[in-house]
Design a protein around this motif. Sequence first.
Motif, PDB file in Angstrom:
ATOM      1  N   ARG A 195       0.821  -1.218   0.000  1.00 12.53           N
ATOM      2  CA  ARG A 195       0.000   0.000   0.000  1.00 12.53           C
ATOM      3  C   ARG A 195       0.852   1.263   0.000  1.00 12.53           C
ATOM      4  O   ARG A 195       0.396   2.323  -0.429  1.00 12.53           O
ATOM      5  CB  ARG A 195      -0.924  -0.003   1.215  1.00 12.53           C
ATOM      6  CG  ARG A 195      -1.971  -1.120   1.166  1.00 12.53           C
ATOM      7  CD  ARG A 195      -2.938  -1.005   2.347  1.00 12.53           C
ATOM      8  NE  ARG A 195      -4.002  -1.976   2.236  1.00 12.53           N
ATOM      9  CZ  ARG A 195      -3.978  -3.191   2.771  1.00 12.53           C
ATOM     10  NH1 ARG A 195      -2.889  -3.573   3.440  1.00 12.53           N
ATOM     11  NH2 ARG A 195      -4.989  -4.015   2.647  1.00 12.53           N
ATOM     12  N   ASP A 196       2.079   1.174   0.506  1.00 18.16           N
ATOM     13  CA  ASP A 196       2.955   2.356   0.549  1.00 18.16           C
ATOM     14  C   ASP A 196       4.410   1.913   0.608  1.00 18.16           C
ATOM     15  O   ASP A 196       4.705   0.722   0.773  1.00 18.16           O
ATOM     16  CB  ASP A 196       2.618   3.257   1.749  1.00 18.16           C
ATOM     17  CG  ASP A 196       2.548   2.487   3.062  1.00 18.16           C
ATOM     18  OD1 ASP A 196       3.483   1.711   3.342  1.00 18.16           O
ATOM     19  OD2 ASP A 196       1.556   2.648   3.801  1.00 18.16           O
TER      20      ASP A 196
ATOM     21  N   ASP B 196       3.394   2.728 -10.086  1.00 16.66           N
ATOM     22  CA  ASP B 196       3.083   3.143  -8.707  1.00 16.66           C
ATOM     23  C   ASP B 196       4.204   2.756  -7.754  1.00 16.66           C
ATOM     24  O   ASP B 196       4.583   3.535  -6.871  1.00 16.66           O
ATOM     25  CB  ASP B 196       1.771   2.486  -8.251  1.00 16.66           C
ATOM     26  CG  ASP B 196       0.547   3.136  -8.882  1.00 16.66           C
ATOM     27  OD1 ASP B 196       0.692   4.230  -9.457  1.00 16.66           O
ATOM     28  OD2 ASP B 196      -0.548   2.532  -8.808  1.00 16.66           O
TER      29      ASP B 196
ATOM     30  N   MET C 208       6.767   4.881  -5.179  1.00 18.88           N
ATOM     31  CA  MET C 208       6.744   4.644  -3.733  1.00 18.88           C
ATOM     32  C   MET C 208       8.130   4.566  -3.109  1.00 18.88           C
ATOM     33  O   MET C 208       8.350   5.050  -2.001  1.00 18.88           O
ATOM     34  CB  MET C 208       6.040   3.301  -3.426  1.00 18.88           C
ATOM     35  CG  MET C 208       4.553   3.291  -3.534  1.00 18.88           C
ATOM     36  SD  MET C 208       3.995   1.623  -3.056  1.00 18.88           S
ATOM     37  CE  MET C 208       2.337   1.642  -3.743  1.00 18.88           C
TER      38      MET C 208
ATOM     39  N   GLU D  47       6.656   2.468   2.875  1.00 20.01           N
ATOM     40  CA  GLU D  47       7.069   1.964   4.188  1.00 20.01           C
ATOM     41  C   GLU D  47       6.791   0.470   4.298  1.00 20.01           C
ATOM     42  O   GLU D  47       7.623  -0.299   4.793  1.00 20.01           O
ATOM     43  CB  GLU D  47       6.312   2.720   5.276  1.00 20.01           C
ATOM     44  CG  GLU D  47       6.651   2.288   6.685  1.00 20.01           C
ATOM     45  CD  GLU D  47       5.843   3.051   7.719  1.00 20.01           C
ATOM     46  OE1 GLU D  47       5.398   2.425   8.705  1.00 20.01           O
ATOM     47  OE2 GLU D  47       5.645   4.273   7.536  1.00 20.01           O
ATOM     48  N   THR D  48       5.615   0.049   3.813  1.00 30.70           N
ATOM     49  CA  THR D  48       5.255  -1.377   3.843  1.00 30.70           C
ATOM     50  C   THR D  48       6.205  -2.187   2.970  1.00 30.70           C
ATOM     51  O   THR D  48       6.640  -3.279   3.354  1.00 30.70           O
ATOM     52  CB  THR D  48       3.809  -1.577   3.373  1.00 30.70           C
ATOM     53  OG1 THR D  48       2.930  -0.810   4.197  1.00 30.70           O
ATOM     54  CG2 THR D  48       3.408  -3.045   3.445  1.00 30.70           C
TER      55      THR D  48
END
Length: 444
Positions: A308-309, A340, A344, A311-312
């Motif tokens: 999802r981002d 995407d 990120m 950091e993940t």
Amino acid sequence: MRSEFEEKLQASGFTELTPIQKAVYEPLKSGASIDALAPTGTGKTLAFTWPLLENVAADDGEQILVLAPSQELAMQTTHVMREWASLLGFKVLSLTGGANIKNQLDRLKKHPEILVGTPGRVVELLNNGKLKLGRLRSFVLDEADELLKDDTAKQVDVIWDYIDDPDMQVALFGATEVDTTVAAGLFDREFERIDQRDVPMPTQIQHEFWLTASDQRNKRLRQLASQKKMQAMVFFNTTKQLKMTANFLAHEHIGMATLVRGDSSSTRERAMRSFKNGDAKFLLTTDVGARGLDVPDLPIVINFDLPRDGETYTHRSGRTGRMGKAGLVITFGNDHDARDLKRMVAVDIEVVKGRPRLLDGEKQTSRKSNTRSARPATKATAPKQKQVQASSEIDDAPIEKVRKQKTAKAKPTETTMSREDRFKKEKKAKRKHKKDKGRPKKKA
């Protein structure tokens, strides 16, 4: 450092401490409250274990409390701390949800010097008057950014209300920055920031994006499972998709284990043991498995779903390539997902089109490190992919069969026969079985 620790380090073959281990040693030993940041896989658990144990007094009750966001991370931290605490004669007790609370209460009566737990179980024991923290000296939040979010932060607040000691040493550890206003407000103090995230460490993690249609991702896993020495953690965004993939792999008789929130402690412990022992090729998990888990020499991490981002993605990737070892991160998705992901994260990711090169267990370990992370993949630098099929359909043949198909000469079989010749052959076969109505058959 205690002589017992130095002797064990030498016997284990340790030659040098990691940057974070060096940086926090003296501050923690002197009782300072710190906010320590370092990349995943750099030995943060040992970084706080060594100096804190040196200040513990034997048989003086509970003196260190370490909180972790998941049962798995708490159990892992327990094993690490117990290994070193036993050298000094100290006891370590794990207090996690899902485990037998009666056994935990019985062991609490022996007043272990070190406690490692999850917030929910610690709050339960405190509220029931079963846990006393009057002798506590050090309070550690491992993966602090995760612990200081949402409902978990409320549980940490409850625990701190029971402590509420201005002289208490508080140590925040993690790979992702904590909201300093939240931490300072909760614990009513300023933290000494020790940031080792930009300190260079040897890394051999490679990042690849495999263009894969949604309905072909399960088959992609089946393809990978056919290879020797294959083992990977596979991350999903939802438990629903994880269970669908688990059912597919079970039907294909592929060894796998699942790690999801809600399963009992014993079930999750069996899953981790099966994966670490090599009985399971895949460990299917959600982001509950992305924090702190250490699977020695794990070669591959697979993002079945796009994180999802950024950091993940960072935390998932940190399960491989730990302590400078080789690792590979593979992400499935389409062109849009690839764009995407590149927005990120700040790492070079090679986009692999067509059918990706199969990963040979023996060859994988000998691939040159940092060849992709050192520079962006371009048409000039990316390895050429020999496209066998024009469509995006996945060839599920084992690696040995694929090699033979590439080297062997095509034989005149039905699969290599032209369309026109195949139709002629089928028409001739039909005429052969047609009943004779008294008229001579036409020659083919």
